[in-house]
Design a protein around this motif. Structure first.
Motif, PDB file in Angstrom:
ATOM      1  N   LEU A  47      60.246 -75.685  91.427  1.00 45.18           N
ATOM      2  CA  LEU A  47      60.996 -76.926  91.625  1.00 45.18           C
ATOM      3  C   LEU A  47      62.467 -76.596  91.794  1.00 45.18           C
ATOM      4  CD1 LEU A  47      60.537 -80.269  89.779  1.00 45.18           C
ATOM      5  CD2 LEU A  47      62.832 -79.286  89.947  1.00 45.18           C
ATOM      6  N   SER A  48      63.071 -77.092  92.874  1.00 51.82           N
ATOM      7  CA  SER A  48      64.488 -76.849  93.140  1.00 51.82           C
ATOM      8  C   SER A  48      65.221 -78.165  93.340  1.00 51.82           C
ATOM      9  CB  SER A  48      64.673 -75.985  94.393  1.00 51.82           C
ATOM     10  OG  SER A  48      64.450 -74.626  94.117  1.00 51.82           O
ATOM     11  N   ILE A  80      59.378 -85.477  92.166  1.00 49.01           N
ATOM     12  CA  ILE A  80      60.143 -84.366  91.605  1.00 49.01           C
ATOM     13  C   ILE A  80      60.505 -84.652  90.155  1.00 49.01           C
ATOM     14  CG2 ILE A  80      62.243 -82.985  91.859  1.00 49.01           C
ATOM     15  CD1 ILE A  80      62.160 -83.645  94.860  1.00 49.01           C
ATOM     16  N   ALA A  81      61.023 -85.849  89.895  1.00 52.03           N
ATOM     17  CA  ALA A  81      61.337 -86.226  88.514  1.00 52.03           C
ATOM     18  C   ALA A  81      60.074 -86.294  87.669  1.00 52.03           C
ATOM     19  CB  ALA A  81      62.061 -87.571  88.495  1.00 52.03           C
ATOM     20  N   GLU A  82      58.963 -86.689  88.285  1.00 48.11           N
ATOM     21  CA  GLU A  82      57.688 -86.754  87.561  1.00 48.11           C
ATOM     22  C   GLU A  82      57.305 -85.388  86.997  1.00 48.11           C
ATOM     23  OE1 GLU A  82      53.016 -86.843  88.868  1.00 48.11           O
ATOM     24  OE2 GLU A  82      54.408 -88.087  90.029  1.00 48.11           O
ATOM     25  N   ILE A  83      57.485 -84.346  87.798  1.00 52.99           N
ATOM     26  CA  ILE A  83      57.144 -82.998  87.333  1.00 52.99           C
ATOM     27  C   ILE A  83      58.097 -82.551  86.233  1.00 52.99           C
ATOM     28  CG2 ILE A  83      57.033 -80.567  88.017  1.00 52.99           C
ATOM     29  CD1 ILE A  83      54.642 -82.270  88.902  1.00 52.99           C
ATOM     30  N   ILE A  84      59.384 -82.836  86.384  1.00 48.56           N
ATOM     31  CA  ILE A  84      60.345 -82.436  85.354  1.00 48.56           C
ATOM     32  C   ILE A  84      59.986 -83.061  84.009  1.00 48.56           C
ATOM     33  CG2 ILE A  84      62.763 -82.615  84.629  1.00 48.56           C
ATOM     34  CD1 ILE A  84      63.533 -82.454  87.589  1.00 48.56           C
ATOM     35  N   ARG A  85      59.544 -84.309  84.034  1.00 50.54           N
ATOM     36  CA  ARG A  85      59.277 -85.020  82.780  1.00 50.54           C
ATOM     37  C   ARG A  85      57.887 -84.736  82.208  1.00 50.54           C
ATOM     38  NH1 ARG A  85      62.566 -89.311  85.351  1.00 50.54           N
ATOM     39  NH2 ARG A  85      64.449 -89.535  84.041  1.00 50.54           N
ATOM     40  N   SER A  86      56.939 -84.339  83.041  1.00 48.69           N
ATOM     41  CA  SER A  86      55.559 -84.246  82.550  1.00 48.69           C
ATOM     42  C   SER A  86      55.009 -82.835  82.479  1.00 48.69           C
ATOM     43  CB  SER A  86      54.635 -85.089  83.442  1.00 48.69           C
ATOM     44  OG  SER A  86      54.571 -84.543  84.759  1.00 48.69           O
ATOM     45  N   ASP A 100      70.198 -78.745  82.331  1.00 46.13           N
ATOM     46  CA  ASP A 100      69.496 -79.208  81.129  1.00 46.13           C
ATOM     47  C   ASP A 100      68.395 -80.182  81.541  1.00 46.13           C
ATOM     48  OD1 ASP A 100      70.721 -82.255  80.439  1.00 46.13           O
ATOM     49  OD2 ASP A 100      71.996 -80.961  81.666  1.00 46.13           O
ATOM     50  N   ASP A 101      67.373 -80.321  80.693  1.00 48.02           N
ATOM     51  CA  ASP A 101      66.199 -81.127  81.029  1.00 48.02           C
ATOM     52  C   ASP A 101      66.570 -82.559  81.403  1.00 48.02           C
ATOM     53  OD1 ASP A 101      64.516 -79.003  80.609  1.00 48.02           O
ATOM     54  OD2 ASP A 101      64.063 -79.527  78.538  1.00 48.02           O
ATOM     55  N   ALA A 102      67.346 -83.203  80.535  1.00 43.33           N
ATOM     56  CA  ALA A 102      67.684 -84.605  80.779  1.00 43.33           C
ATOM     57  C   ALA A 102      68.535 -84.746  82.043  1.00 43.33           C
ATOM     58  CB  ALA A 102      68.421 -85.177  79.571  1.00 43.33           C
ATOM     59  N   GLY A 103      69.485 -83.820  82.226  1.00 40.22           N
ATOM     60  CA  GLY A 103      70.332 -83.878  83.409  1.00 40.22           C
ATOM     61  C   GLY A 103      69.548 -83.643  84.691  1.00 40.22           C
ATOM     62  N   MET A 104      68.612 -82.694  84.652  1.00 40.07           N
ATOM     63  CA  MET A 104      67.783 -82.441  85.834  1.00 40.07           C
ATOM     64  C   MET A 104      66.940 -83.660  86.177  1.00 40.07           C
ATOM     65  SD  MET A 104      66.555 -78.471  85.263  1.00 40.07           S
ATOM     66  CE  MET A 104      65.514 -78.483  86.740  1.00 40.07           C
ATOM     67  N   ALA A 105      66.395 -84.319  85.158  1.00 41.40           N
ATOM     68  CA  ALA A 105      65.565 -85.500  85.406  1.00 41.40           C
ATOM     69  C   ALA A 105      66.398 -86.625  86.012  1.00 41.40           C
ATOM     70  CB  ALA A 105      64.900 -85.943  84.112  1.00 41.40           C
ATOM     71  N   ARG A 106      67.612 -86.834  85.484  1.00 41.32           N
ATOM     72  CA  ARG A 106      68.471 -87.887  86.041  1.00 41.32           C
ATOM     73  C   ARG A 106      68.857 -87.560  87.481  1.00 41.32           C
ATOM     74  NH1 ARG A 106      70.841 -87.585  80.870  1.00 41.32           N
ATOM     75  NH2 ARG A 106      72.532 -86.265  81.707  1.00 41.32           N
ATOM     76  N   TYR A 107      69.151 -86.291  87.731  1.00 33.88           N
ATOM     77  CA  TYR A 107      69.506 -85.873  89.090  1.00 33.88           C
ATOM     78  C   TYR A 107      68.323 -86.128  90.032  1.00 33.88           C
ATOM     79  CZ  TYR A 107      71.918 -82.923  92.570  1.00 33.88           C
ATOM     80  OH  TYR A 107      72.584 -82.451  93.685  1.00 33.88           O
ATOM     81  N   ALA A 108      67.122 -85.769  89.584  1.00 33.90           N
ATOM     82  CA  ALA A 108      65.931 -85.983  90.403  1.00 33.90           C
ATOM     83  C   ALA A 108      65.670 -87.464  90.640  1.00 33.90           C
ATOM     84  CB  ALA A 108      64.720 -85.328  89.742  1.00 33.90           C
ATOM     85  N   ASP A 109      66.036 -88.309  89.675  1.00 33.70           N
ATOM     86  CA  ASP A 109      65.854 -89.748  89.853  1.00 33.70           C
ATOM     87  C   ASP A 109      66.677 -90.294  91.016  1.00 33.70           C
ATOM     88  OD1 ASP A 109      64.008 -90.181  87.806  1.00 33.70           O
ATOM     89  OD2 ASP A 109      65.559 -90.523  86.294  1.00 33.70           O
ATOM     90  N   SER A 110      67.746 -89.584  91.381  1.00 33.81           N
ATOM     91  CA  SER A 110      68.595 -90.046  92.479  1.00 33.81           C
ATOM     92  C   SER A 110      68.049 -89.643  93.843  1.00 33.81           C
ATOM     93  CB  SER A 110      70.014 -89.503  92.311  1.00 33.81           C
ATOM     94  OG  SER A 110      70.053 -88.095  92.531  1.00 33.81           O
TER      95      SER A 110
END
Length: 445
Positions: free
Chosen positions: A247-248, A276-282, A260-270
């Motif tokens: 995942l990039s 992509i965010a689904e994989i980061i969170r799950s 960081d995990d939370a920052g990557m997820a927020r970035y992916a949400d944009s």
């Protein structure tokens, strides 16, 4: 000059390896030199820091590598690389619009960079007459007294007290990557530097690997969404060997993904691709995030030089280094190797002139794709032809229309995978499909 029936390749990365494969049909001996320690397993190595990051082998590259190494795809699949249909098993988003899914027959192969390089290196090392020399640095070139012909290289083992060695050769190929020393070496021999075209994009990308479970992405291969004006962010998640996802997250022009995990997820949400965010969170992470920067795409126009020494070539990233977002580098290197093999069958006379001219034609299409996409961003410096605005407006409508017409999606994927030229998107039947689909309301992300 007496023939040595030997060729030397500078660099044992993928560009150097495919060059060695092409040369092995003509020269009795091929010496590949690299300053790095080359592992005997498919793992990342110090000399290829980008090897830790997501790599995509385009469909055109897979076809070219299969021509150079018949059975390579079969071996990679046997080593755990998954396969998928580019349009039917991936979630693609262009300018925020999801590409209409359909089965195209275009194959994506989830081989990580270390696995792909290891498989190619093993095949090259097994070729008769090929010798791969590791932990050895090329210091410069040897030439005839008039400096009109390169006659070999000077090299020195790394980290030892050994003395300088000279390897005579009929042909030396620089496949040393973006850090190529050819401009310096040639200038020292009295040759002009090749004109350079540079497009500064200031890309930063962060990559992390996650465990791939059967339920992820509904069993599909991956998802990707490219940056576009107003959204200088991109991301992708693709199945890889080892039951993993790579995942990039990418940012252009100063955008920088967090680690960081939370920052990557927020970035992916944009991003337009919610997968992509689904994989980061799950998914379960397998390593720490890795960050890398890529300042600019650079093309060296050796074909424009009036003087160039015989017995010398430059290819792969040393010739043209592309924005990594578009995944073109390995594919172009394989295409150049096929060109080199074909030209050598006709003899070595004026090889550099013939190679650079035809390699420029190979580079033209991927360069226009990458640079054209980058120049859509006002912050990217570069010349914009008068028709650029019209083209950009059409491509915007094209992506919207491709949400409903799977044939448009297939046409687009064939172009960006370097199977068809970009002009294919502008033929009358494709334009008619865009206009017809544009009359309907597109399905956006």
């Amino acid at each position: 000059m007496e023939s040595t029936d030997c060729a030397v390749v500078i660099g044992a990365s993928i560009g150097g390896l495919v060059a060695a494969r092409a040369l092995s049909d003509t020269y009795a001996r091929v010496v590949v030199v690299d300053r790095d320690t080359l592992p005997d397993q498919p793992v990342t190595r110090r000399g290829v820091p980008q090897g830790r990051h997501l790599h995509a082998l385009l469909a055109g590259g897979l076809q070219s590598l299969e021509r150079l190494f018949p059975g390579l795809r079969r071996d990679l699949v046997a080593s755990g690389a998954p396969m998928g249909d580019l349009q039917g098993e991936l979630y693609w988003y262009n300018d925020g619009h999801r590409l209409c899914p359909a089965t195209t027959g275009l194959t994506i192969l989830g081989a990580s960079r270390p696995l792909l390089e290891h498989a190619i290196r093993a095949r090259v090392a097994a070729l008769p007459g090929v010798e791969i020399v590791e932990r050895c640095e090329v210091l410069g070139l040897t030439t005839t007294p008039d400096r009109m012909r390169v006659t070999g290289v000077r090299m020195l083992p790394v980290g030892t007290d050994a003395t300088e060695q000279r390897v005579p050769a009929d042909l030396v190929v620089d496949a040393g990557g973006r850090g190529s020393r050819s401009p310096v070496w040639l200038e020292a021999l009295g040759y002009q530097r090749a004109p350079e075209e540079t497009v500064r994009i200031d890309v930063t990308y962060v990559t992390r690997y996650y465990r791939r479970e059967p339920g992820h992405l509904r069993g599909n291969f991956g998802a990707g969404g490219g940056a576009y004006p107003g959204v200088p962010r991109a991301g992708g998640v693709f199945a890889q060997d080892g039951d993993r996802f790579a995942l990039s997250l990418t940012g252009m022009l100063g955008e920088e993904p967090p680690t960081d995990d939370a920052g990557m997820a927020r970035y992916a949400d944009s991003l337009p691709a919610p997968q992509i965010a689904e994989i980061i969170r799950s998914a379960t992470p397998l390593d720490p995030p890795r960050k890398m920067r890529y300042p600019a795409s650079t093309r060296r126009r050796y074909e424009r030089l009036r003087r160039f020494p015989e017995g010398y070539l430059v290819m792969a990233d040393a010739l043209c280094s592309f924005n990594p977002i578009y995944g073109q580098g390995m594919t172009v290197a394989a295409m150049e190797a096929l060109l080199l093999r074909r030209l050598l069958t006709a003899g070595t006379g004026q090889l550099a002139k013939r190679f650079f001219r035809q390699a420029a034609e190979i580079i033209d299409n991927p360069w226009s794709i990458a640079v054209g996409a980058d120049l859509r961003f006002p912050g990217v410096q570069g010349r914009r032809p008068p028709l650029q605005r019209l083209t950009n407006a059409y491509i915007g409508r094209f992506h919207a229309a491709a949400t409903r017409d799977p044939a448009l999606g297939a046409a687009f994927l064939r172009v960006i995978n370097l199977i068809d030229p970009p002009t294919r998107l502008f033929v009358p039947e494709v334009v008619a499909r865009v206009l017809r689909a544009s009359r309907q309301r597109p399905a956006s992300a």
